[in-house]
Design an enzyme around this catalytic site. Structure first.
Site, PDB file in Angstrom:
ATOM      1  N   ASP A 192       7.701  46.005 -15.439  1.00 45.60           N
ATOM      2  CA  ASP A 192       8.581  45.729 -16.588  1.00 45.60           C
ATOM      3  C   ASP A 192       8.663  44.224 -16.876  1.00 45.60           C
ATOM      4  OD1 ASP A 192      10.172  46.458 -18.733  1.00 45.60           O
ATOM      5  OD2 ASP A 192      11.920  47.033 -17.548  1.00 45.60           O
ATOM      6  N   ASP A 193       9.519  43.508 -16.159  1.00 46.83           N
ATOM      7  CA  ASP A 193       9.702  42.059 -16.354  1.00 46.83           C
ATOM      8  C   ASP A 193       9.743  41.399 -14.979  1.00 46.83           C
ATOM      9  OD1 ASP A 193      10.357  41.997 -19.373  1.00 46.83           O
ATOM     10  OD2 ASP A 193      11.672  43.548 -18.581  1.00 46.83           O
ATOM     11  N   GLU A 247      15.882  54.834 -20.972  1.00 47.03           N
ATOM     12  CA  GLU A 247      16.125  53.806 -19.942  1.00 47.03           C
ATOM     13  C   GLU A 247      17.636  53.798 -19.694  1.00 47.03           C
ATOM     14  OE1 GLU A 247      15.228  49.798 -21.173  1.00 47.03           O
ATOM     15  OE2 GLU A 247      15.403  48.982 -19.129  1.00 47.03           O
ATOM     16  N   HIS A 275       6.101  43.522 -19.863  1.00 48.90           N
ATOM     17  CA  HIS A 275       6.353  42.665 -21.030  1.00 48.90           C
ATOM     18  C   HIS A 275       5.860  41.284 -20.640  1.00 48.90           C
ATOM     19  CE1 HIS A 275       9.096  45.656 -22.875  1.00 48.90           C
ATOM     20  NE2 HIS A 275       9.278  45.987 -21.618  1.00 48.90           N
TER      21      HIS A 275
HETATM   22  N1  ADE Z   1      12.212  44.107 -23.197  1.00 51.73           N
HETATM   23  C1  ADE Z   1      11.829  43.587 -22.029  1.00 51.73           C
HETATM   24  N2  ADE Z   1      12.194  44.385 -21.031  1.00 51.73           N
HETATM   25  C2  ADE Z   1      12.817  45.445 -21.569  1.00 51.73           C
HETATM   26  C3  ADE Z   1      13.412  46.616 -21.069  1.00 51.73           C
HETATM   27  N3  ADE Z   1      13.463  46.874 -19.753  1.00 51.73           N
HETATM   28  N4  ADE Z   1      13.981  47.479 -21.933  1.00 51.73           N
HETATM   29  C4  ADE Z   1      13.959  47.224 -23.240  1.00 51.73           C
HETATM   30  N5  ADE Z   1      13.407  46.148 -23.769  1.00 51.73           N
HETATM   31  C5  ADE Z   1      12.838  45.263 -22.957  1.00 51.73           C
HETATM   32 ZN    ZN Z   2      10.230  47.539 -20.695  1.00 50.90          ZN
END
Ligand code: ADE
Ligand code: ZN
Length: 337
Positions: free
Chosen positions: A276-277, A198, A18
């Site tokens: 992911d982030d 998730e 993201h």
């Molecule tokens: N937005 C950013 N990271 C996310 C994640 N791990 N799960 C869901 N939405 C997200």
């Molecule tokens: Zn994600």
């Protein structure tokens, strides 16, 4: 070459990043100052201290607050360019990048501002050896009507993104909620992906496949609870974009050693490793590979499989995939572990 060096050196694709989650605290503060945005944190250190998450929602609250400093096209460019430079340095040669336009349009930032800034960075990435593409994500805690409106705003910029995804708070927002908007995206010839499994149950993964008709599942780690689903994912070679450090930081698994990546690979699934982030979860691609391999004892064959899966599971065209896999083979042929 030893295994850590091989993991860093091997060419790879990142399929689950993201871009708003690549915003480092230092850049958040720089942009806040540049744009005159007030932050509820006194310093970079103060903000970093808040990065102690108990679940997905506890992270999302801080992640959306961090994105509030993004106002101008150049802000979106600077954020994406910072990520792409890190990707290049880590031998990520392809990146399929999520962005959350509703986080910005809800604050009065135009869709055009978001897409033009990100897209320009993706174009410039070619110069540093990264093929980068954009995937527009709908926020699942908002309504399907809001998603339709977002799609309408984005379609004038259709050539700037290759697909759509579904992210944000999973529990209580099943894929079925977005069946009609995904059908419309499919008609537009967009690639389809969705976060599922998730924190949510295997039923959400089934629905992402059979109701939304997605080509990849983002995360998907809860699929291991359902043997019939595991069989389906293996048989149809549905890629799972797994994010080990994210799962650790959001308490999906208590430790990295207990992560089920090996189980997914051993069941014949097309699993991949992603960040992911990364600004929030303590590491970019190579940190995800290195820490997961160290904790779970995966070996060089797993490394090859994961890198190969990342290209096979990507939305690159057949000749790009072939070239990437040839480069991967070359690295493995010349670097005996
Ligand atoms: N937005 C950013 N990271 C996310 C994640 N791990 N799960 C869901 N939405 C997200
Ligand atoms: Zn994600």
């Amino acid at each position: 070459m030893n295994l850590p060096s091989l993991l860093a050196a091997m060419p790879k694709a990142e399929l689950h990043i993201h871009i708003e989650g690549s915003l480092e605290p230092e850049l958040i503060f720089q942009l806040a100052q540049r744009n005159g945005v007030a932050l509820p944190y006194a310093s970079v250190e103060d903000l970093r201290r808040a990065y102690a998450f108990s679940n997905l929602q506890s992270f999302l609250d801080i992640y959306y607050a961090g994105a509030s400093v993004l106002l101008h096209e150049q802000d979106f460019y600077d954020m994406a360019w910072a990520y792409l430079q890190k990707a290049a340095a880590e031998n990520v040669i392809r990146a399929e990048i999520f962005f959350d336009p509703q986080t910005h349009t809800a604050r009065g930032v135009a869709m055009e501002t978001v897409i033009r800034g990100l897209s320009r960075a993706c174009r410039d990435a070619q110069k540093i050896g990264v093929e980068a593409e954009l995937i527009l994500c709908f926020l699942r805690h908002l309504s399907e009507e809001d998603a339709f409106e977002t799609l309408e705003q984005a379609l004038p910029f259709r050539e700037h993104f290759i697909g759509v995804g579904l992210d944000s708070s999973e529990l209580g927002h099943p894929p079925e909620k977005f069946a009609r908007v995904f059908a419309k995206c499919r008609q537009q010839g967009l690639h389809l992906v969705a976060h599922a499994g998730e924190e949510g149950p295997p039923a959400y993964v089934w629905a992402a496949l059979d109701v939304l008709h997605v080509e990849r599942i983002d995360h998907g780690v809860q699929s291991a609870k359902d043997p019939a689903l595991m069989k389906r994912l293996a048989q149809d070679r549905i890629p799972l974009t797994v994010c080990p450090l994210s799962n650790l930081k959001l308490c999906v698994f208590p430790t990295l050693a207990q992560h089920n990546l090996r189980e997914l690979l051993d069941a014949g699934l097309c699993a991949t490793v992603n960040s992911d982030d990364p600004a929030y979860f303590g590491g970019y691609m190579n940190a995800n590979f290195l820490q997961t391999f160290a904790a779970t004892g995966l070996d060089a064959q797993h490394a090859y499989r994961l890198a190969r899966n990342s290209f096979e599971g990507s939305f690159a065209d057949a000749s790009q995939k072939q070239r990437a896999i040839a480069r991967l083979d070359e690295v493995f042929a010349t670097h005996v572990v």
